[in-house]
Design a protein around this motif. Sequence first.
Motif, mmCIF file in Angstrom:
data_model
loop_
_atom_site.group_PDB
_atom_site.id
_atom_site.type_symbol
_atom_site.label_atom_id
_atom_site.label_comp_id
_atom_site.label_asym_id
_atom_site.label_seq_id
_atom_site.Cartn_x
_atom_site.Cartn_y
_atom_site.Cartn_z
ATOM 1 N N LEU A 107 26.173 -7.351 -57.569
ATOM 2 C CA LEU A 107 27.154 -6.444 -56.975
ATOM 3 C C LEU A 107 28.067 -5.786 -57.995
ATOM 4 O O LEU A 107 28.782 -4.837 -57.673
ATOM 5 C CB LEU A 107 28.003 -7.213 -55.953
ATOM 6 N N ASP A 108 28.092 -6.316 -59.217
ATOM 7 C CA ASP A 108 28.925 -5.773 -60.295
ATOM 8 C C ASP A 108 30.408 -5.808 -59.955
ATOM 9 O O ASP A 108 31.172 -4.919 -60.349
ATOM 10 C CB ASP A 108 28.486 -4.352 -60.658
ATOM 11 N N VAL A 109 30.826 -6.797 -59.185
ATOM 12 C CA VAL A 109 32.240 -7.078 -58.933
ATOM 13 C C VAL A 109 32.426 -8.594 -59.055
ATOM 14 O O VAL A 109 31.482 -9.353 -58.828
ATOM 15 C CB VAL A 109 32.695 -6.593 -57.539
ATOM 16 N N PRO A 110 33.627 -9.051 -59.427
ATOM 17 C CA PRO A 110 33.844 -10.490 -59.612
ATOM 18 C C PRO A 110 33.584 -11.296 -58.340
ATOM 19 O O PRO A 110 33.971 -10.896 -57.241
ATOM 20 C CB PRO A 110 35.321 -10.575 -60.025
ATOM 21 N N THR A 111 32.904 -12.420 -58.500
ATOM 22 C CA THR A 111 32.625 -13.340 -57.400
ATOM 23 C C THR A 111 33.075 -14.743 -57.798
ATOM 24 O O THR A 111 32.770 -15.191 -58.905
ATOM 25 C CB THR A 111 31.126 -13.369 -57.064
ATOM 26 N N ASN A 131 34.737 1.565 -50.464
ATOM 27 C CA ASN A 131 34.317 0.408 -51.268
ATOM 28 C C ASN A 131 32.850 0.068 -51.020
ATOM 29 O O ASN A 131 32.145 -0.381 -51.922
ATOM 30 C CB ASN A 131 35.215 -0.806 -51.005
ATOM 31 N N TYR A 132 32.369 0.312 -49.781
ATOM 32 C CA TYR A 132 30.958 0.035 -49.513
ATOM 33 C C TYR A 132 30.045 1.019 -50.236
ATOM 34 O O TYR A 132 28.914 0.686 -50.566
ATOM 35 C CB TYR A 132 30.672 0.000 -47.998
ATOM 36 N N ASP A 133 30.534 2.238 -50.491
ATOM 37 C CA ASP A 133 29.745 3.180 -51.288
ATOM 38 C C ASP A 133 29.540 2.642 -52.701
ATOM 39 O O ASP A 133 28.437 2.722 -53.261
ATOM 40 C CB ASP A 133 30.453 4.540 -51.373
ATOM 41 N N VAL A 134 30.606 2.091 -53.278
ATOM 42 C CA VAL A 134 30.517 1.528 -54.635
ATOM 43 C C VAL A 134 29.559 0.342 -54.657
ATOM 44 O O VAL A 134 28.694 0.231 -55.536
ATOM 45 C CB VAL A 134 31.913 1.085 -55.137
ATOM 46 N N ILE A 135 29.684 -0.543 -53.666
ATOM 47 C CA ILE A 135 28.813 -1.722 -53.588
ATOM 48 C C ILE A 135 27.354 -1.296 -53.444
ATOM 49 O O ILE A 135 26.461 -1.834 -54.125
ATOM 50 C CB ILE A 135 29.228 -2.630 -52.414
ATOM 51 N N LEU A 136 27.086 -0.334 -52.569
ATOM 52 C CA LEU A 136 25.705 0.117 -52.363
ATOM 53 C C LEU A 136 25.147 0.801 -53.604
ATOM 54 O O LEU A 136 23.966 0.649 -53.935
ATOM 55 C CB LEU A 136 25.632 1.039 -51.149
ATOM 56 N N ASP A 137 26.000 1.567 -54.313
ATOM 57 C CA ASP A 137 25.555 2.166 -55.574
ATOM 58 C C ASP A 137 25.206 1.079 -56.591
ATOM 59 O O ASP A 137 24.210 1.192 -57.327
ATOM 60 C CB ASP A 137 26.658 3.063 -56.149
ATOM 61 N N ASN A 138 26.016 0.017 -56.623
ATOM 62 C CA ASN A 138 25.748 -1.088 -57.549
ATOM 63 C C ASN A 138 24.444 -1.798 -57.204
ATOM 64 O O ASN A 138 23.677 -2.193 -58.087
ATOM 65 C CB ASN A 138 26.906 -2.090 -57.540
ATOM 66 N N LEU A 139 24.180 -1.956 -55.905
ATOM 67 C CA LEU A 139 22.920 -2.576 -55.487
ATOM 68 C C LEU A 139 21.726 -1.705 -55.854
ATOM 69 O O LEU A 139 20.656 -2.216 -56.219
ATOM 70 C CB LEU A 139 22.925 -2.841 -53.980
ATOM 71 N N LYS A 140 21.907 -0.405 -55.753
ATOM 72 C CA LYS A 140 20.818 0.502 -56.134
ATOM 73 C C LYS A 140 20.503 0.353 -57.617
ATOM 74 O O LYS A 140 19.330 0.307 -58.024
ATOM 75 C CB LYS A 140 21.214 1.943 -55.800
ATOM 76 N N LEU A 180 18.946 -12.658 -53.533
ATOM 77 C CA LEU A 180 19.361 -13.141 -52.218
ATOM 78 C C LEU A 180 20.651 -12.440 -51.793
ATOM 79 O O LEU A 180 20.804 -12.054 -50.625
ATOM 80 C CB LEU A 180 19.563 -14.658 -52.253
ATOM 81 N N THR A 181 21.579 -12.277 -52.724
ATOM 82 C CA THR A 181 22.821 -11.552 -52.440
ATOM 83 C C THR A 181 22.512 -10.140 -51.975
ATOM 84 O O THR A 181 23.098 -9.643 -50.995
ATOM 85 C CB THR A 181 23.708 -11.502 -53.693
ATOM 86 N N LEU A 223 17.858 2.033 -50.622
ATOM 87 C CA LEU A 223 17.513 0.688 -51.089
ATOM 88 C C LEU A 223 16.161 0.240 -50.546
ATOM 89 O O LEU A 223 15.646 0.796 -49.576
ATOM 90 C CB LEU A 223 18.602 -0.309 -50.652
ATOM 91 N N THR A 224 15.601 -0.775 -51.160
ATOM 92 C CA THR A 224 14.322 -1.323 -50.713
ATOM 93 C C THR A 224 14.448 -1.869 -49.301
ATOM 94 O O THR A 224 15.383 -2.619 -49.000
ATOM 95 C CB THR A 224 13.866 -2.457 -51.649
#
Length: 347
Positions: free
Chosen positions: A45-49, A123-132, A208-209, A243-244
């Motif tokens: 996700l490229d954000v701290p977890t 924020n979901y746009d950023v997350i989805l871009d990171n997943l891509k 999995l994430t 995304l896949t």
Amino acid sequence: MKKLKILLGVVGVILALLIGVVVVAFVAIDQVAKQGVERGATYALDVPTTLDGADVDIFGGAVGLAGLTIANPEGYDTPHFLSLGSADAAVDLATLQEDTVEVPALIIDGIDIYLDKEDGKANYDVILDNLKRFEKASDPDAPEAPPAAEDPDAPKKKFVIRKIEVRNVTAHVEFVPLAGDLARTTVTVPEIILEDVGEKDPVTIAKLTNVLIKAIFASVISVGSDVLPAGVIDGLNAGLGGLTDLASSGIGMGIDVGEGVVNIVGDVGGVAVGAAGDVLKGAGGLAGDAASEVGDAAGDAIKGVGGLLGLGNDKDKDETEDEGNDASESDRPAQDDPTESGDKPEG
């Protein structure tokens, strides 16, 4: 007698050392599991977890996680992007030493997620871009991958998870309607079922994430199609469409829309999926009466979910992505909802 005392003393010291080693080993295993989850989710996700704790019961074949928090991308004021109350997995002991671990069941309870928009970017746009970018980095056949295509610290263990139950998902959606005041709505998903995750291609924690975030977004769209702003739906669809899809990964999925779990793709709960057109009827993938009650307008709004689940063709996915991108950039007016007298607010 003196020799016996010395012998007993030596034995006592050895036992104490062994107990100490065992205790340290168990603590180390828990710490390794904790770090593995944190690193895997952060990498995807490229954000701290962060994870409060992991409890690995080797002899019982169980793993428990508590207090996982995925931070928002920079620039967002909501408490977090996603938090998780607890997760408990049953593990096949015979596969623990293998490269691929068999997990018969994983139960995740208490997902709390914030969908927020600041300065025209959600924020979901950023997350989805990171997943891509993550999917591209994970694809050896991709024409170009991000600079950090491989994370040297990423855990190497892979998993096949036969069934995942995600319970009690609460999505807080914050948006600015046309009037300009901040507005909020909440979408609650009682349960999501995923089957055969990793069966076709065993998954790392990072992969999995990726699967879980896509499934959560898809379920929020499906359940909240009548209350979510059109801009939020379009934005989520645009990201998911790039995304896949779950079907090509061999994953079955079902969502509880308030009347029990309804399957979306694959074979969930013993109910076989019909033709793609029937499955996409209504809420873009909910089957049967529960889907038809949502209405054709909602079905059009969430075509991207069908693309994610592998139920639409490539042309549909491309068109959905283009339309969603246009919507998120221009804040175009919401579509009329035939079931209500007014318009949906714009996200």
